[in-house]
Design a protein around this motif. Structure first.
Motif: not given
Ligand SMILES: [Zn+2]
Length: 198
Positions: A107-117, A139-145
């Motif tokens: 749906g429109p509510g799902i949001f994944v921040p952009s990952i910096d790698a 670490l935040l980028d690693a968690l989303w990855l």
């Protein structure tokens, strides 16, 4: 079967620990000075679930950073730190993404921040193909990855009916697809509670 990218990540934490600043815009700040960090153990792949399950308030955020290190590059700076409301909000977003995946309804509510790698590729003779190597910036980028890797592996993310924590189920996780409990012990406890109250 798709080849998962390899994630190479080395991170540091302060052995003197972390504290919450006072006042508005509260931050989680290192206790030690520059140049005194120690290496964190390599990530096991389940840190993102610990993050989503435990970082629900300031205490949970401080505990997570104390164990795994700061979430961002700014968090490594003794003059700066991680904004605690940002950390809590990221964990909330992650739980919302799990909800959407579990319901199979983005749906429109799902949001994944952009990952910096930093991304490179190398030839892997074992698979006779290119393998992608991701080096997350924080670490935040690693968690989303890790979230991305889990989804790519086709693993189910489910909520334990006893403790309410998110857990992985399906092939290669040790819990069957459709499992209702994060571990055998919680299944037993839940069923005996139900018997005694029902
Ligand atoms: Zn459980």
């Amino acid at each position: 079967m798709a080849q998962l990218p390899i994630v190479e990540f080395a991170w540091m934490r302060d052995p003197k620990g972390y504290r919450l600043t006072e006042g508005k815009q509260r931050r989680i700040v290192r206790n030690g000075p520059f140049g005194t960090e120690v290496a964190c153990p390599p990530l096991t792949g389940e840190e993102f679930r610990v993050f989503a399950n435990t970082v629900t308030d300031e205490g949970g955020a401080l505990d997570f950073v104390t164990q795994y290190g700061p979430l961002t590059q700014a968090g490594r700076d003794p003059e700066h730190g991680d904004y605690v409301n940002v950390v809590i909000h990221q964990a909330l977003m992650m739980r919302q993404v799990f909800d959407a995946i579990a319901a199979q309804n983005g749906g429109p509510g799902i949001f994944v921040p952009s990952i910096d790698a930093h991304v490179t590729a190398f030839w892997d003779p074992a698979v006779k193909n290119l393998r992608w190597l991701f080096t997350p910036n924080s670490l935040l980028d690693a968690l989303w990855l890790q979230v991305g890797q889990t989804v790519t592996r086709g693993v189910q993310l489910r909520i334990c009916e006893h403790c309410g924590d998110w857990f992985e189920a399906g092939a290669g996780t040790g819990r069957r697809a459709g499992a209702r409990f994060c571990c055998h012990q919680h299944q037993i406890t839940h069923n005996s509670l139900k018997r005694s109250t029902g």
